[in-house]
Design an enzyme around this catalytic site. Structure first.
Site, PDB file in Angstrom:
ATOM      1  N   HIS A  50       0.857  -1.183   0.000  1.00 24.80           N
ATOM      2  CA  HIS A  50       0.000   0.000   0.000  1.00 24.80           C
ATOM      3  C   HIS A  50       0.897   1.238   0.000  1.00 24.80           C
ATOM      4  CE1 HIS A  50      -3.727  -2.131   1.921  1.00 24.80           C
ATOM      5  NE2 HIS A  50      -3.204  -2.815   0.919  1.00 24.80           N
ATOM      6  N   GLU A  74       1.028   3.796   1.934  1.00 31.48           N
ATOM      7  CA  GLU A  74       1.558   4.152   3.257  1.00 31.48           C
ATOM      8  C   GLU A  74       2.703   3.222   3.665  1.00 31.48           C
ATOM      9  OE1 GLU A  74      -3.009   4.802   3.422  1.00 31.48           O
ATOM     10  OE2 GLU A  74      -1.614   3.416   2.474  1.00 31.48           O
ATOM     11  N   CYS A 133      -5.762   1.827   6.117  1.00 28.83           N
ATOM     12  CA  CYS A 133      -6.464   0.604   6.490  1.00 28.83           C
ATOM     13  C   CYS A 133      -5.888   0.099   7.822  1.00 28.83           C
ATOM     14  CB  CYS A 133      -6.304  -0.437   5.389  1.00 28.83           C
ATOM     15  SG  CYS A 133      -4.635  -1.134   5.286  1.00 28.83           S
ATOM     16  N   CYS A 149      -2.111  -0.570   7.577  1.00 36.76           N
ATOM     17  CA  CYS A 149      -1.296   0.642   7.471  1.00 36.76           C
ATOM     18  C   CYS A 149      -1.325   1.446   8.770  1.00 36.76           C
ATOM     19  CB  CYS A 149      -1.769   1.487   6.297  1.00 36.76           C
ATOM     20  SG  CYS A 149      -1.483   0.692   4.693  1.00 36.76           S
TER      21      CYS A 149
END
Length: 141
Positions: free
Chosen positions: A48, A50, A78, A81
């Site tokens: 992701h 992040e 999420c 993250c």
């Protein structure tokens, strides 16, 4: 620079990824790293924006502690993250679209907001919501 300026950089970064998520990590009003989602490219479900930004920064500074850094991201982190932010010690998270917004836009999400993850963790992280929310949501249309 203002929070909106950093979010604009995250928006630009999001357009480079395989899903429209972008992240920028800032310290002392200076952009340190930028990253985007590379899940499909890397065949890595943890890639992701992040996580990629955290990985880039910790490698760059040769430390796992990101105290004093602020993460700007187009979508609310999420649970994975958000947990990585807790472990890394990020001081602040600033996001545009919330998990609820993303679910409403038919994006796959786990319906647990980052503040819930942080609340159950061992560090306090400031969370600022809705910066350039409409522009962030436009990425998903």
């Amino acid at each position: 620079m203002k929070p909106e300026d950093f979010m604009k950089l995250a928006l630009q970064e999001a357009k480079q990824g395989d899903a429209p998520y972008g992240a920028v990590i800032v310290k002392d009003n200076e952009v340190i790293v930028k990253a985007h989602n590379t899940v499909k490219r890397d065949k890595d479900p943890s890639a992701h924006a992040e996580i990629n930004a955290i990985r880039l920064l910790t490698a760059k500074i040769q430390s796992t502690s990101l105290e004093g850094y602020t993460l700007y991201t187009t979508g609310e982190p999420c649970p994975m993250c958000a947990t990585a932010c807790v472990w890394a010690g990020i001081s602040e998270i600033v996001f545009g679209a919330s998990i609820g917004d993303l679910i409403a836009a038919n994006q796959s999400q786990i319906d647990i907001d980052c503040e819930e993850v942080i609340k159950r963790g061992f560090r306090k992280i400031k969370v600022t919501k809705g910066v350039l929310k409409d522009e962030c949501l436009q990425l998903f249309q």
